[in-house]
Write a protein that holds these residues in place. Structure first.
Motif, short mmCIF file in Angstrom:
data_model
loop_
_atom_site.label_atom_id
_atom_site.label_comp_id
_atom_site.label_asym_id
_atom_site.label_seq_id
_atom_site.Cartn_x
_atom_site.Cartn_y
_atom_site.Cartn_z
N GLU A 141 65.05 -2.89 150.20
CA GLU A 141 66.25 -3.32 149.92
C GLU A 141 67.33 -2.03 149.93
OE1 GLU A 141 68.00 -4.34 145.61
OE2 GLU A 141 67.96 -6.27 146.76
N ASN A 142 66.76 -0.94 149.38
CA ASN A 142 67.46 0.13 149.45
C ASN A 142 67.61 0.80 150.87
OD1 ASN A 142 68.00 0.25 146.85
ND2 ASN A 142 66.02 1.64 146.28
N ILE A 143 66.59 0.79 151.70
CA ILE A 143 66.37 1.46 152.88
C ILE A 143 67.40 0.51 153.86
CG2 ILE A 143 64.92 1.28 155.02
CD1 ILE A 143 62.75 1.73 153.33
N TRP A 144 67.63 -1.09 153.72
CA TRP A 144 68.51 -1.81 154.39
C TRP A 144 69.91 -1.36 154.07
CZ3 TRP A 144 66.13 -7.42 153.50
CH2 TRP A 144 64.98 -7.52 154.33
N TYR A 145 70.17 -1.09 152.79
CA TYR A 145 71.49 -0.82 152.51
C TYR A 145 71.89 0.95 153.04
CZ TYR A 145 72.74 -4.41 149.16
OH TYR A 145 72.68 -5.42 148.58
N HIS A 146 70.90 1.79 153.21
CA HIS A 146 71.13 3.21 153.62
C HIS A 146 71.29 3.02 155.23
CE1 HIS A 146 70.94 5.46 150.25
NE2 HIS A 146 70.04 4.69 149.79
N THR A 147 70.68 2.10 155.84
CA THR A 147 70.41 2.04 157.53
C THR A 147 71.67 1.01 157.94
OG1 THR A 147 68.78 0.50 157.42
CG2 THR A 147 68.23 2.80 157.49
N SER A 148 72.35 0.38 157.02
CA SER A 148 73.32 -0.50 157.45
C SER A 148 74.70 -0.01 158.00
CB SER A 148 73.49 -1.59 156.29
OG SER A 148 74.34 -0.91 155.15
N GLY A 149 75.14 -0.61 158.73
CA GLY A 149 76.42 -0.40 159.14
C GLY A 149 77.22 -1.39 159.83
N ARG A 150 78.63 -1.16 160.57
CA ARG A 150 79.27 -2.15 160.80
C ARG A 150 78.71 -3.31 161.78
NH1 ARG A 150 82.85 -2.93 164.93
NH2 ARG A 150 82.55 -0.86 165.69
N LEU B 293 75.38 -3.46 162.15
CA LEU B 293 73.96 -3.87 161.72
C LEU B 293 74.13 -4.17 160.13
CD1 LEU B 293 70.99 -4.48 162.34
CD2 LEU B 293 70.68 -2.08 161.96
N PRO B 294 74.76 -5.08 159.74
CA PRO B 294 74.63 -5.16 157.92
C PRO B 294 73.60 -5.44 157.53
CG PRO B 294 75.68 -7.12 159.36
CD PRO B 294 75.25 -6.05 160.23
N VAL B 295 73.50 -5.43 156.28
CA VAL B 295 72.23 -5.69 155.34
C VAL B 295 71.60 -7.10 155.68
CG1 VAL B 295 71.22 -6.17 153.18
CG2 VAL B 295 72.83 -4.18 153.37
N GLU B 296 72.52 -8.26 155.86
CA GLU B 296 72.44 -9.72 156.39
C GLU B 296 71.59 -9.83 157.50
OE1 GLU B 296 75.01 -8.35 154.98
OE2 GLU B 296 75.50 -9.50 153.09
N THR B 297 71.85 -8.86 158.44
CA THR B 297 71.07 -8.98 159.51
C THR B 297 69.51 -8.76 159.40
OG1 THR B 297 73.03 -7.99 160.91
CG2 THR B 297 70.66 -7.97 161.80
N ASN B 298 69.51 -7.57 158.77
CA ASN B 298 67.89 -7.23 158.48
C ASN B 298 67.09 -8.26 157.44
OD1 ASN B 298 67.68 -4.69 159.51
ND2 ASN B 298 69.07 -3.84 157.96
N SER B 299 67.87 -8.68 156.64
CA SER B 299 67.42 -10.05 155.88
C SER B 299 66.92 -11.34 156.80
CB SER B 299 68.24 -10.40 154.67
OG SER B 299 67.70 -11.56 154.07
N PHE B 300 67.95 -11.60 157.69
CA PHE B 300 67.81 -12.69 158.43
C PHE B 300 66.59 -12.41 159.42
CE2 PHE B 300 68.31 -14.90 162.70
CZ PHE B 300 68.71 -16.02 162.22
N LEU B 301 66.64 -11.23 160.21
CA LEU B 301 65.29 -11.06 161.02
C LEU B 301 64.06 -11.30 160.26
CD1 LEU B 301 66.86 -8.22 162.87
CD2 LEU B 301 66.52 -10.49 163.66
#
Length: 484
Positions: free
Chosen positions: A368-377, A379-387
């Protein structure tokens, strides 16, 4: 002859076998006998041997790695296969041992039954089938043959068996793909870990050391959030075994697992173990685990046997460590470790094998923390979760609570592994805590608050852990001296 190549069959023949009376053996114009059962011919009434050759040739592809024959009959298909493919491994499935014995009396079969390439699976249920398949059985191009006369007579059994075979082939295929993908990384990690591999003992020294002690396996599925606050009290009453992904959420609440299971060779998996105090926990690691893990941990633990050729070579020199089951998930290894310890019953927490609440993990994991740190405009967190949820052929299925949840093909592999193990090890009672995850056969749900009613045994568990610490120090000194 059969027992020589199939030693596991001895237990099957110890049953009280009732002689078969409704199978008649009769001669045919070709000179080869055939059989009649309940008015139906088992093979051709004219030339059974020629018929079997036609079936084998007609149903065999050019690239065949192995064969499976469903229904032994009078052995003609087995004989034809071994005659045309003498070096190709073959499994022969026959559910009725009485039928098999009667068939053996029909003619001399010693010339092909003595083949080292044929394995007989007799009188076993479909769920037990995979445990009889040899480890080296090739699955790249398996050909399944059906003796129609007996297949139709016992269709439900053979259909279930065929499904188990295909599930086994799919699991082995994924394992082979994983080996190809990570083979170089495994070799690299093994070489870097070789000193530690010698220094620390194998899990085999822990066998039955926590006999009849209840154990809780903690995975990091979304359902863990529902009762994680109960775990401090539960840990006073049970042995706590955590997979690496679940360690951070536990320690954030002051819960210290007794054992941490680590099997992933990839660098990113080490992120789950950063900035954490492990002084009171033992690691249980596969020798190809990423070396950075052992830089992060307070080094104290045990190695499993290796699943790969280089690791097995090291074991042949340093001594075997003890193999744990590998069903594709770290939780499968954790369950088999709890069984090796002699723990009973075993409770599994946070193993959802799906995505209840449309989430991938419980709160607080490093992922979860990695997703937040690598997220951007873009590539939001929701994209990683969806994938993570929709990247592996997802579909809807049902939980223990009869509610629809999303699962995928990967989870089905783990499901089949657990269901097979629950049958093979019936004496090891296993329960799932909360019913939000994928429904599993051969087990049931136990509400977490029931575990608080158990007696407090933390002092006994800690005492055994201190003994293991002393054993580790002694083993480490002797092994390192030998290595030097």
């Amino acid at each position: 002859i059969i027992f020589k190549n199939n030693p596991l069959l001895k237990s099957a023949f110890k049953q009280n076998i009732i002689p078969l009376s409704n199978l008649r053996i009769i001669d045919t114009p070709s000179g080869n006998p055939t059989g009649i059962q309940e008015g139906l011919y088992i093979h051709s009434r004219y030339d059974p041997e020629r018929e079997a050759v036609k079936i084998i040739k007609r149903n065999t592809t050019l690239k065949i790695s192995s064969g499976v024959i469903l229904g032994f009959g009078l052995g003609y298909m087995t004989e034809a296969f071994l005659k045309h493919y003498p070096r190709t491994p073959l499994l022969v499935v026959e559910p009725d041992i009485s039928f098999f014995l009667k068939a053996l009396s029909s003619r001399d079969m010693s010339h092909f039954l003595s083949s080292d390439n044929v394995v007989f699976i007799l009188g076993s249920s479909p769920a037990e089938f995979s445990s009889f398949i040899p480890d080296n059985f090739p699955v790249s191009a398996v050909q399944i043959y059906k003796l129609r006369s007996v297949f139709l007579k016992n269709e439900k059994y053979y259909v279930e068996t065929e499904k188990v075979i295909k599930d086994f082939i799919r699991r082995r295929g994924i394992n082979n793909q994983t080996l190809q993908r990570f083979g170089r990384l495994w070799v690299k990690n093994l070489v870097k870990n070789v000193r530690l591999f010698l220094r620390f003992p194998g899990v085999s020294v822990l066998s039955r050391t926590f006999n009849n002690i209840p154990a809780v396996i903690v995975a990091a599925g979304p359902s863990l959030d529902m009762f994680i606050d109960l775990l401090p009290e539960i840990s006073k009453r049970t042995l706590l075994i955590a997979v690496d992904t679940a360690v951070r959420p536990l320690l954030q609440r002051g819960i210290k697992p007794d054992f941490i299971i680590i099997v992933d060779p990839q660098y990113w998996n080490t992120k789950y173990l950063e900035r954490i105090n492990f002084s009171n926990s033992f690691f249980i690691a596969e020798p190809a685990t990423h070396p950075r893990v052992f830089e992060l941990l307070s080094i104290k633990g045990f190695f499993t046997g290796s699943l790969f050729p280089l690791g097995r070579y090291f074991e042949s020199i340093f001594g075997e460590k003890g193999t744990l089951g590998a069903g594709g998930s770290v939780t499968t290894t954790a369950w088999d470790f709890a069984r090796l310890l002699g723990c009973s019953p075993i409770y599994i927490a946070g193993m959802d094998l799906g995505f209840p609440f449309n989430r991938t993990h419980c709160k607080g994991t490093s992922l979860e923390n990695i997703w937040y740190h690598t997220s951007g405009r873009i590539l939001p967190v929701e994209t990683n979760s969806f994938l993570a949820i929709y990247s592996a052929a997802p579909f809807y299925t049902y939980s223990f609570n009869h509610k629809r949840i999303i699962s995928d093909q990967r989870m089905m592999i783990y499901q089949k592994w657990f269901e097979n193990q629950f049958i093979q090890h019936r004496k090891t009672k296993t329960y799932i805590l909360t019913g939000n995850g994928l429904k599993l056969n051969n087990t049931s749900v136990m509400q977490p608050d029931r575990l608080i009613e158990l007696s407090c045994i933390r002092e006994h568990i800690d005492s055994r852990s201190e003994e293991h610490t002393s054993e580790l120090q002694s083993h480490s000194f002797i092994s390192y001296a030998v290595f030097c």
